[in-house]
Design an enzyme around this catalytic site. Structure first.
Site, PDB file in Angstrom:
ATOM      1  N   ASP A 115      36.130   9.561 -16.920  1.00  0.00           N
ATOM      2  CA  ASP A 115      36.591   9.876 -18.253  1.00  0.00           C
ATOM      3  C   ASP A 115      35.499  10.107 -18.936  1.00  0.00           C
ATOM      4  O   ASP A 115      35.272   9.775 -20.233  1.00  0.00           O
ATOM      5  CB  ASP A 115      37.548   8.475 -18.606  1.00  0.00           C
ATOM      6  N   ASP A 176      45.362  13.975 -16.154  1.00  0.00           N
ATOM      7  CA  ASP A 176      44.611  13.694 -17.497  1.00  0.00           C
ATOM      8  C   ASP A 176      43.061  14.284 -17.159  1.00  0.00           C
ATOM      9  O   ASP A 176      42.418  14.461 -18.116  1.00  0.00           O
ATOM     10  CB  ASP A 176      44.450  12.365 -17.720  1.00  0.00           C
ATOM     11  N   THR A 236      53.777   9.023  -9.838  1.00  0.00           N
ATOM     12  CA  THR A 236      53.163   8.631 -10.998  1.00  0.00           C
ATOM     13  C   THR A 236      52.598   7.127 -10.844  1.00  0.00           C
ATOM     14  O   THR A 236      52.802   6.345  -9.882  1.00  0.00           O
ATOM     15  CB  THR A 236      54.488   8.756 -11.904  1.00  0.00           C
ATOM     16  N   ARG A 248      52.896  12.561 -22.036  1.00  0.00           N
ATOM     17  CA  ARG A 248      51.332  12.611 -22.387  1.00  0.00           C
ATOM     18  C   ARG A 248      50.680  13.415 -21.271  1.00  0.00           C
ATOM     19  O   ARG A 248      49.836  14.233 -21.560  1.00  0.00           O
ATOM     20  CB  ARG A 248      50.650  11.282 -22.567  1.00  0.00           C
ATOM     21  N   TRP A 252      48.325  16.671 -21.884  1.00  0.00           N
ATOM     22  CA  TRP A 252      47.102  16.980 -21.214  1.00  0.00           C
ATOM     23  C   TRP A 252      46.970  18.262 -20.760  1.00  0.00           C
ATOM     24  O   TRP A 252      45.835  18.971 -20.663  1.00  0.00           O
ATOM     25  CB  TRP A 252      46.791  15.644 -20.212  1.00  0.00           C
TER      26      TRP A 252
END
Length: 407
Positions: A115, A176, A236, A248, A252
């Site tokens: 990230d 993400d 998931t 979300r 993304w």
């Protein structure tokens, strides 16, 4: 029928635009709330751990939750302060952003996370974009060098998590991660080294191949065999079920493939973004205000929480997608409708919510974590969408790369 549904939805969107008067009202409110949050953050430090310095969300009891710089959400608050500087040209916001941005510089060598885009690019990257300070450039490049150490060429992806769910994962990759590719594209532009670019497009191509279903909804997690590159599991972690469409995650993907098209002009990425948008905005479970429930396939939807963050992310993506696509007018109208809904139905009152802008986001519903609360990344993409809407109205490029403060 699906085309007709999309046309009808977008026609509805055109009837509820986000006007310039709305825009002009939100940014003074956002600036006021940022000052509230700065004060609340200082107060919250008294009961926090020494390294917990940056706001992330409101706890169920209404207290402000602070995090350390290694948290994936750490870059959003300094990013918000840089957005306020971008909007106002008032140097006080740059000065308020700098100490928080400096905190994030420590993460440029953090090899334990995928990230770094969220953490470093949203803070230091915005700082560099608006100041052209060479020091910030160096941090961005080093963060990109660190991020690509997580790339496995056999798989063709950057590893997401290092933790192992129930002992079953070997090399998990989450949707993400598309958001962290912007850091790599920027590093190639800053250095001329195509290594970062090649990693980014390889990751994007593998994601198209394995994350997406025929209807262009996305799985959350794909687990790979690091030795062979084979897919082991499709499932998931934060969605309702392995086969569901976590809201979300869909946003993304929309944002991620839009930025990939911006950086490559590869029509495959544009088509992917358009198809994801079609899935989201023709989904029969999308509410009329275009602020989705946390998962499009959760049961008993009317009693499920919304996710304002997913709406804000999608709006920001749609404004940029509108500049690339032949459906641009429709995408912009949809983004306007989302902003109107967020502004009128999800925005906090002045001096409330410890300074957050948006209410009603959902982070990790299965873990009962951050459910129906303000979360810092919702505010970040709300402000970014607002800035993009304004620039489009002024007939400027959707992203400002000129810089304002010359150091």
């Amino acid at each position: 029928m699906r085309k007709l549904t999309l046309s009808l939805l977008l026609a509805t969107a055109c009837t509820a635009t986000f006007a310039q008067s709305d825009y002009k009202a939100v940014f003074p409110f956002a600036a006021h709330q940022a000052d509230v949050m700065l004060k609340e953050t200082e107060a919250a430090k008294a009961s926090a751990k020494p390294n917990e310095l940056i706001p992330r969300n409101l706890q169920p009891n209404g207290d402000l939750h602070l995090i350390n710089t290694a948290d994936w959400c750490s870059g959003f608050f300094p990013g918000n302060l840089w957005f306020l500087y971008e909007q106002t040209s008032d140097k006080q916001w740059a000065e308020k952003a700098k100490p928080y941005t400096t905190l994030l510089e420590a993460e440029q060598n953090n090899k334990g996370t995928h990230d770094l885009g969220f953490m470093v690019y949203n803070s230091v990257g915005n700082a560099y974009r608006l100041t052209h300070d060479a020091h910030y450039k160096d941090v961005v490049v080093q963060a990109a060098k660190t991020l690509i150490t997580r790339f496995n060429p056999t798989i063709g992806c950057i590893r997401s998590w290092d933790w192992n769910k129930d002992g079953t994962w070997k090399f998990p990759v989450i949707i993400d991660n598309m958001m962290n590719l912007e850091l790599l594209f920027e590093a190639t532009k800053l250095t001329g080294d195509s290594t970062f670019y090649k990693v980014a497009i390889t990751h994007a191509n593998t994601t198209i191949k394995n994350h997406y279903r025929p209807n262009y909804s996305s799985f959350h997690v794909i687990d790979y065999d690091p030795e062979t590159g084979a897919v082991r599991h499709k499932q998931t972690a934060q969605g309702f079920a392995d086969g569901s469409a976590w809201a979300r995650g869909q946003a993304w993907g929309l944002y991620g493939f839009t930025l990939c098209y911006r950086e490559t002009h590869n029509p495959v990425y544009l088509q992917q973004a358009e198809n994801i948008a079609k899935f989201i905005f023709t989904n029969p479970n999308m509410p009329a205000d275009l602020v989705p429930y946390w998962d499009y396939d959760a049961t008993d939807l009317k009693n499920q929480p919304r996710d304002a963050s997913a709406a804000a992310i999608a709006a920001s993506a749609l404004y940029e997608l509108s500049t690339f696509s032949k459906n641009g007018k429709q995408y912009k109208a949809t983004a306007d409708k989302i902003l109107s809904s967020l502004h009128k139905g999800y925005q906090a009152k002045p001096d409330s919510a410890r300074g957050f802008l948006l209410l009603h986001s959902t982070g990790h519903k299965p873990a009962n974590s951050e459910v129906d609360v303000p979360i810092i990344y919702a505010d970040y993409y709300y402000l970014e969408a607002l800035l993009r809407q304004k620039r489009l109205a002024e007939k400027k490029p959707v992203i400002n790369t000129t810089g304002k403060l010359k150091n």
